[in-house]
Design a protein around this motif. Structure first.
Motif, PDB file in Angstrom:
ATOM      1  N   THR A  14      -7.328   3.475  -8.739  1.00 52.61           N
ATOM      2  CA  THR A  14      -8.663   3.274  -9.301  1.00 52.61           C
ATOM      3  C   THR A  14      -9.398   4.611  -9.358  1.00 52.61           C
ATOM      4  O   THR A  14      -9.012   5.576  -8.705  1.00 52.61           O
ATOM      5  CB  THR A  14      -9.479   2.292  -8.444  1.00 52.61           C
ATOM      6  OG1 THR A  14      -9.648   2.840  -7.123  1.00 52.61           O
ATOM      7  CG2 THR A  14      -8.766   0.956  -8.344  1.00 52.61           C
ATOM      8  N   GLN A  30       0.065  -1.695  -0.285  1.00 52.53           N
ATOM      9  CA  GLN A  30       0.372  -1.559  -1.707  1.00 52.53           C
ATOM     10  C   GLN A  30       1.501  -0.558  -1.944  1.00 52.53           C
ATOM     11  O   GLN A  30       1.685   0.398  -1.193  1.00 52.53           O
ATOM     12  CB  GLN A  30      -0.883  -1.133  -2.476  1.00 52.53           C
ATOM     13  CG  GLN A  30      -1.922  -2.234  -2.584  1.00 52.53           C
ATOM     14  CD  GLN A  30      -3.082  -1.855  -3.499  1.00 52.53           C
ATOM     15  OE1 GLN A  30      -3.164  -0.749  -4.003  1.00 52.53           O
ATOM     16  NE2 GLN A  30      -3.990  -2.797  -3.697  1.00 52.53           N
ATOM     17  N   TYR A  67      -8.737  -1.271  -0.125  1.00 54.07           N
ATOM     18  CA  TYR A  67      -8.375  -2.619  -0.553  1.00 54.07           C
ATOM     19  C   TYR A  67      -8.163  -3.498   0.672  1.00 54.07           C
ATOM     20  O   TYR A  67      -7.915  -3.030   1.776  1.00 54.07           O
ATOM     21  CB  TYR A  67      -7.132  -2.607  -1.443  1.00 54.07           C
ATOM     22  CG  TYR A  67      -5.851  -2.105  -0.797  1.00 54.07           C
ATOM     23  CD1 TYR A  67      -4.985  -2.972  -0.121  1.00 54.07           C
ATOM     24  CD2 TYR A  67      -5.481  -0.762  -0.891  1.00 54.07           C
ATOM     25  CE1 TYR A  67      -3.808  -2.528   0.452  1.00 54.07           C
ATOM     26  CE2 TYR A  67      -4.304  -0.304  -0.328  1.00 54.07           C
ATOM     27  CZ  TYR A  67      -3.461  -1.186   0.339  1.00 54.07           C
ATOM     28  OH  TYR A  67      -2.291  -0.722   0.903  1.00 54.07           O
ATOM     29  N   ASN A 111      -6.371   2.272  -2.260  1.00 57.71           N
ATOM     30  CA  ASN A 111      -5.851   2.096  -3.610  1.00 57.71           C
ATOM     31  C   ASN A 111      -6.231   3.330  -4.420  1.00 57.71           C
ATOM     32  O   ASN A 111      -7.401   3.523  -4.774  1.00 57.71           O
ATOM     33  CB  ASN A 111      -6.439   0.830  -4.246  1.00 57.71           C
ATOM     34  CG  ASN A 111      -5.926   0.598  -5.647  1.00 57.71           C
ATOM     35  OD1 ASN A 111      -5.117   1.360  -6.173  1.00 57.71           O
ATOM     36  ND2 ASN A 111      -6.400  -0.469  -6.282  1.00 57.71           N
ATOM     37  N   ASP A 120      -0.902   5.371  -4.008  1.00 56.94           N
ATOM     38  CA  ASP A 120      -1.713   4.723  -2.985  1.00 56.94           C
ATOM     39  C   ASP A 120      -1.694   5.604  -1.738  1.00 56.94           C
ATOM     40  O   ASP A 120      -1.012   6.631  -1.704  1.00 56.94           O
ATOM     41  CB  ASP A 120      -1.189   3.320  -2.659  1.00 56.94           C
ATOM     42  CG  ASP A 120      -1.524   2.314  -3.755  1.00 56.94           C
ATOM     43  OD1 ASP A 120      -2.692   2.290  -4.183  1.00 56.94           O
ATOM     44  OD2 ASP A 120      -0.623   1.572  -4.193  1.00 56.94           O
TER      45      ASP A 120
END
Length: 229
Positions: A92, A143, A98, A89, A148
């Motif tokens: 962030t 994702q 993740y 991910n 990503d």
């Protein structure tokens, strides 16, 4: 009409036997290339290894047909002991893994030269002779950005084998057992799967360690088969 004429029958010099100037697409090692149509003034030569070759992470509606394709581009079998796909991910700060975090490929045992391995939902069908590893769930396992990334790692040798950052650039990620790694190879590129098509290495399996030139959006899905534009 002739593009050139050097008066000889050497097809590998500065003028081909067809009286054409050398290019990086003529299938000949006929200029300052280090191999046929690569190196020198042409694109870098592909690096043989285990690569992430095609990714379809987004479909219209629910993502129940997503897949990640792995390809062995070497001329020898590769053991999959310790090999895993890490899901990153990148939205962030700092980027983080993740769930399911990493997907082990060890169950497939080994992958032969030129063989494909597809990571997909259990109901996803692959061609005969193609290795398969199932996602933990029936969909929405990868994702959709933005951004990503994916990292192919070997936890036994503690190495990053290959990486892909999509829908923007991902920062460095700390992968347990591997350490801090970048999953942007070479020049950054904002490649995106808009819900139709897949991200693919073109030519098939080509790895010049440059995100901006190795990957394109292909309108043809080819899980377990050679990529096409």
């Amino acid at each position: 009409m002739e593009e050139c004429d050097d008066g000889n029958q050497n097809n590998l010099d500065a003028c081909t036997n067809g009286c054409k100037n050398p290019t990086c697409f003529d299938g000949l090692k006929n200029q300052n290339e280090t191999a046929t149509d690569c190196g020198g003034s042409c694109k870098p030569c592909s690096i043989a290894g285990l690569v992430i070759n095609e990714v379809d992470y987004d479909q219209p509606g629910n993502d129940t047909a997503e897949y990640v394709e792995i390809l062995n581009t070497t001329n020898a079998p590769i053991s999959l002991t310790g090999v895993a796909l890490a899901l990153v991910n990148c939205s962030t700060n700092p980027p983080a893994l993740y769930a399911p975090f990493t997907i082990s490929l060890a169950g497939a045992v080994s992958i032969n030269p030129g063989q494909y391995l597809v990571i997909a939902p259990a109901a996803f069908a692959v061609p005969g002779g193609v290795l398969k590893v199932n996602f933990a769930g029936p969909g929405d396992q990868v994702q959709n950005g933005s951004p990503d990334g994916l990292a192919l790692v070997n936890t036994t040798t503690m190495t990053l084998l290959d990486a892909l950052s999509y829908e923007g650039s991902c920062g460095a990620i700390n992968i347990p057992g591997i350490g801090m790694v970048s999953i942007v190879e070479g020049m950054a590129a904002n490649i995106t799967d808009p819900g139709a098509g897949a991200l693919a290495r073109i030519p098939n399996g080509y790895d010049g360690n440059n995100l901006a030139t190795d990957w394109v959006l292909s309108n043809t899905l080819t899980p377990g088969l050679a990529n096409v534009p």
